[in-house]
Write a protein that holds these residues in place. Structure first.
Motif, short mmCIF file in Angstrom:
data_model
loop_
_atom_site.label_atom_id
_atom_site.label_comp_id
_atom_site.label_asym_id
_atom_site.label_seq_id
_atom_site.Cartn_x
_atom_site.Cartn_y
_atom_site.Cartn_z
N PRO A 259 44.60 39.83 49.93
CA PRO A 259 45.00 38.99 48.28
C PRO A 259 43.60 38.53 47.76
O PRO A 259 42.88 37.94 48.72
N ASP A 260 43.70 37.97 46.56
CA ASP A 260 42.78 38.13 45.97
C ASP A 260 43.36 36.67 44.55
O ASP A 260 44.78 36.78 44.66
N THR A 261 43.09 36.17 43.81
CA THR A 261 42.92 35.62 43.09
C THR A 261 44.58 36.31 41.98
O THR A 261 45.75 35.88 41.74
N GLY A 262 44.06 37.24 41.88
CA GLY A 262 44.89 37.94 40.58
C GLY A 262 45.11 39.42 40.96
O GLY A 262 45.72 39.69 40.24
N TRP A 263 45.63 39.64 42.45
CA TRP A 263 45.72 40.65 42.78
C TRP A 263 45.87 40.85 44.23
O TRP A 263 44.80 40.02 44.95
N THR A 264 46.11 41.95 45.47
CA THR A 264 45.86 42.40 46.40
C THR A 264 45.24 43.69 46.36
O THR A 264 45.87 44.58 45.87
N ASP A 265 44.42 43.98 47.79
CA ASP A 265 43.74 45.63 47.81
C ASP A 265 44.54 45.55 49.10
O ASP A 265 44.76 44.59 50.18
N VAL A 266 44.71 46.88 48.98
CA VAL A 266 45.08 47.96 49.75
C VAL A 266 44.22 48.25 50.24
O VAL A 266 44.02 49.91 49.96
N ILE A 267 43.67 48.64 51.39
CA ILE A 267 42.54 49.19 52.22
C ILE A 267 42.73 49.99 53.16
O ILE A 267 43.03 49.88 53.81
N PHE A 268 42.47 51.42 52.49
CA PHE A 268 41.78 52.90 53.44
C PHE A 268 41.24 53.18 53.62
O PHE A 268 39.94 53.35 52.79
N PRO A 269 40.59 52.71 55.32
CA PRO A 269 39.48 52.96 55.36
C PRO A 269 38.76 54.96 55.62
O PRO A 269 39.78 55.61 56.56
N LEU A 270 38.80 55.14 54.45
CA LEU A 270 38.48 56.23 54.58
C LEU A 270 36.90 56.59 53.58
O LEU A 270 36.77 55.90 52.48
N SER A 271 36.23 57.39 54.40
CA SER A 271 34.63 57.77 53.70
C SER A 271 34.52 58.68 52.31
O SER A 271 33.74 58.40 51.61
N ARG A 302 46.95 39.22 55.61
CA ARG A 302 45.83 37.35 55.44
C ARG A 302 46.89 36.83 55.08
O ARG A 302 48.16 37.37 53.81
N PRO A 303 46.98 35.32 55.15
CA PRO A 303 47.85 34.71 54.16
C PRO A 303 47.79 34.29 53.22
O PRO A 303 46.77 34.87 52.11
N GLY A 304 48.78 33.97 51.89
CA GLY A 304 48.78 33.22 50.68
C GLY A 304 49.05 34.83 49.69
O GLY A 304 49.11 34.16 48.70
N ASP A 305 49.52 35.98 50.68
CA ASP A 305 49.61 36.82 49.79
C ASP A 305 51.07 37.08 48.64
O ASP A 305 51.79 36.56 49.53
N ARG A 306 51.26 36.93 47.72
CA ARG A 306 52.02 36.31 46.75
C ARG A 306 52.26 38.17 45.98
O ARG A 306 53.19 37.92 45.23
N VAL A 307 51.57 39.09 46.57
CA VAL A 307 52.09 40.34 46.23
C VAL A 307 52.48 41.12 46.62
O VAL A 307 53.42 41.98 46.94
N VAL A 308 52.21 41.66 47.68
CA VAL A 308 52.29 42.94 48.90
C VAL A 308 53.77 41.87 50.45
O VAL A 308 53.27 40.96 50.35
N ARG A 309 54.57 42.78 50.25
CA ARG A 309 55.10 41.87 51.56
C ARG A 309 54.49 42.85 53.06
O ARG A 309 54.71 42.31 53.81
N ALA A 310 54.31 43.95 53.12
CA ALA A 310 54.34 45.23 53.93
C ALA A 310 54.45 46.65 53.96
O ALA A 310 54.07 47.21 52.18
N ARG A 346 44.19 48.49 44.24
CA ARG A 346 44.42 47.37 44.13
C ARG A 346 45.77 47.12 42.91
O ARG A 346 46.07 47.65 42.08
N VAL A 347 47.07 46.08 43.91
CA VAL A 347 47.74 45.84 43.20
C VAL A 347 47.67 44.40 42.41
O VAL A 347 47.13 43.30 42.95
N GLY A 428 40.01 42.56 31.23
CA GLY A 428 41.33 41.79 31.91
C GLY A 428 42.41 41.70 31.17
O GLY A 428 43.31 40.88 31.54
N ALA A 429 42.73 42.60 30.75
CA ALA A 429 43.97 42.96 29.82
C ALA A 429 45.03 42.64 30.45
O ALA A 429 45.33 43.85 31.15
N HIS A 430 46.68 42.31 29.48
CA HIS A 430 47.20 41.92 30.08
C HIS A 430 48.64 43.12 29.63
O HIS A 430 49.46 43.58 30.06
N ALA A 431 48.00 43.65 29.28
CA ALA A 431 49.15 44.33 27.86
C ALA A 431 48.06 45.55 27.12
O ALA A 431 47.03 45.31 26.77
#
Length: 541
Positions: A259-271, A302-310, A346-347, A428-431
């Motif tokens: 998680p980050d401030t405005g999003w959460t990254d789901v990271i797939f280790p792929l070269s 990581r703790p504090g994620d408000r976007v991704v549950r699982a 990035r969600v 950083g537009a929201h719409a």
């Protein structure tokens, strides 16, 4: 559906119904959220009721003007492929004269503009003959066109010399899409891939993705996404690899969710960047990876994620795997990219808004549609010359309501389709809302088919489309054509809700004239602004 998603859908439908007027039914008949009584709902509806409709102004009068019949569409010598009837529009220079086209009386607007739906001229030299009369004064004009019959009857040009032998087909095997891997691919300029040659776009792949070339068929190349699925890409998007190279062996090991401030990254280790597809569901994103296998044992959160549950996964084929990103609420936006070492989805987190000030802290990207291209109205003004002042009126109105506005263009200079949403994401537009004026294809009766419409592509943009559509219909009082799912370049990006507004038809004289006035431009802008504000108010916690 999660309670938050259900609440959002109810609020979106309720607000859109409020904007559309009493006769407009609610779009989502779910009950109010828990704790919202009918009395509170009624008070809120009054507090958030939109301003009275501005409406479109009447067509200004032009009298005693020089009689000068002109056809804007179809253009001179254009091939008109329809067999029966088609529209023709333009102007005659003055609104106090009478017009006939091929002997048929045609209504003229007070400013001299006209629109007619007439039989397509026949014969070997088809043409529209315009005759204008005002008292003893008159003028005429003959406007030639081409039809399939007239083209078939024309003398055939001599046969071209025999073409040289075609070059040998390119070798099969691994190729890159758009650019060479590792050469600085731009995820804002994806490579469009189709399920059939010259069909609609389905996959938006990252530049530099390596795929297998199966066959080249002229302007299209058949590629293999995985062992069970072929697709097509423009041959011009194929980049030869400098040396013979095997296809990547893509295997997803253990993953991380960061998680980050405005999003959460789901990271797939792929070269290597994989061919992929992201699909939205009520509270999840389904990520399909082609030519990829999975051996994911551990997914670290990581703790504090408000976007991704699982995140869960399952193999679909030997070389295709599906990952499901389970979210805490309905998706607001997402963005896929490859950083050279890993593939990242990035969600985006839904912005925090309040009912009282829903646009405070919100950034809206406003795009004045065209140039290049675009339609032209009966008076000869191009679409791009009208969308800019409408967009500027929208900018002023949104800023008045507390939003930050990013304009994709502020001059008449041409701007590419991909540059527009790319600028919105960078800001950083929201719409994102693209302002346009509509026209029709040949053969459609314009007197039955004009009105106001709104277009969207991603599922999370649909509530914004409904709200903007309701606002425009309320303020401009034109026929409600509804909303449309459409695969349009400027609204494909998924980082934010994005819609394309076709508020009026530039080919209809009354609407063309209205969009040239500050009153008409403000009506369009007020409708879009009301819709954007209603949409963000529906996101209030």
């Amino acid at each position: 559906m999660s309670p938050i998603a259900s609440r959002r859908l109810w609020l979106a439908g309720w607000l859109v119904g409020t904007i559309g007027g009493c006769a407009r039914p609610m779009l989502f008949p779910d009950p109010p959220p828990a704790g919202v009584t009918p009395a509170v709902a009624a008070e809120h509806a009054v507090a958030t009721a939109p301003a009275a409709p501005v409406g479109l102004p009447p067509v200004p009068a032009v009298r005693d003007g020089l009689l000068r019949p002109r056809v804007v569409y179809p253009v001179r010598d254009q091939l008109v492929a329809v067999r029966d009837s088609n529209f023709i529009f333009g102007s005659i220079g003055s609104g106090d004269a009478e017009l006939t086209i091929n002997g048929t009386p045609v209504s003229v607007q007070p400013n001299g503009a006209y629109l007619a739906y007439l039989p397509v001229p026949r014969g070997t030299t088809p043409a529209y003959e315009l005759i204008v009369r005002r008292g003893t004064d008159s003028a005429s004009y003959v406007h030639p066109i081409r039809t399939p019959a007239s083209v078939a009857a024309a003398p055939r040009p001599p046969a071209p010399p025999a073409a040289a032998a075609p070059p040998p087909p390119p070798p099969l095997g691994a190729v890159a899409l758009g650019v060479l891997p590792g050469s600085g691919s731009d995820p804002d300029r994806p490579i469009t891939v189709r399920p059939i040659a010259n069909g609609t776009y389905k996959w938006l792949l990252l530049p530099g993705t390596i795929v297998e070339r199966v066959a080249t068929q002229g302007a299209m190349t058949r590629i293999r996404l995985d062992s069970a699925l072929d697709a097509f890409v423009a041959t011009s998007d194929i980049v030869e690899l400098p040396t013979a190279r095997a296809l990547p062996n893509r295997v997803v090991p253990n993953m991380r969710v960061v998680p980050d401030t405005g999003w959460t990254d789901v990271i797939f280790p792929l070269s290597d960047a994989p061919p992929f597809l992201i699909e939205e569901e009520a509270d999840k994103l389904v990520v399909t990876l082609y030519s990829t296998r999975a051996t994911t044992d551990i997914i670290a959160y990581r703790p504090g994620d408000r976007v991704v549950r699982a995140v869960t996964w399952e193999p679909l084929h030997n070389d295709r795997v599906k990952y499901v990103i389970h979210l805490r609420e309905a998706p607001f936006g997402y963005f896929a990219f490859h950083d050279g070492r890993q593939f990242i989805v990035r969600v985006r987190r839904t912005p925090a808004v309040t009912t009282e000030h829903p646009l405070r802290g919100i950034t809206v990207a406003v795009d004045a549609g065209h140039p290049p291209a675009g339609s032209t109205g009966p008076t000869g003004i191009p679409e791009s010359a009208l969308t800019l002042p409408i967009a500027q009126a929208l900018q002023r109105e949104l800023e008045r309501r507390g939003a930050r506005v990013v304009m994709t263009r502020e001059t008449d200079a041409a701007l590419g389709l991909q540059e527009r949403p790319a600028a919105a994401r960078a800001a950083g537009a929201h719409a994102f809302v693209s302002i346009h004026l509509n026209a029709l294809p040949d053969g459609v009766n314009p007197f039955n088919a004009h009105g106001t419409g709104t277009y969207y592509f991603t599922a999370h943009s649909e509530p914004l489309a409904r709200a903007v559509q309701a606002g425009m219909v309320h303020h401009m009082q034109l026929r409600d054509q509804g909303i449309f799912y459409d695969n349009l370049a400027v609204i494909r990006p998924s980082w934010m809700p994005a819609v394309l507004a076709e508020g009026a038809f530039i080919m209809v004289p009354e609407q063309d004239a209205a969009m040239q006035t500050p009153q008409g431009q403000r009506a369009y802008a007020m409708g879009v602004a009301d819709g954007i504000e209603a949409y963000f108010r529906s996101l209030a916690r």
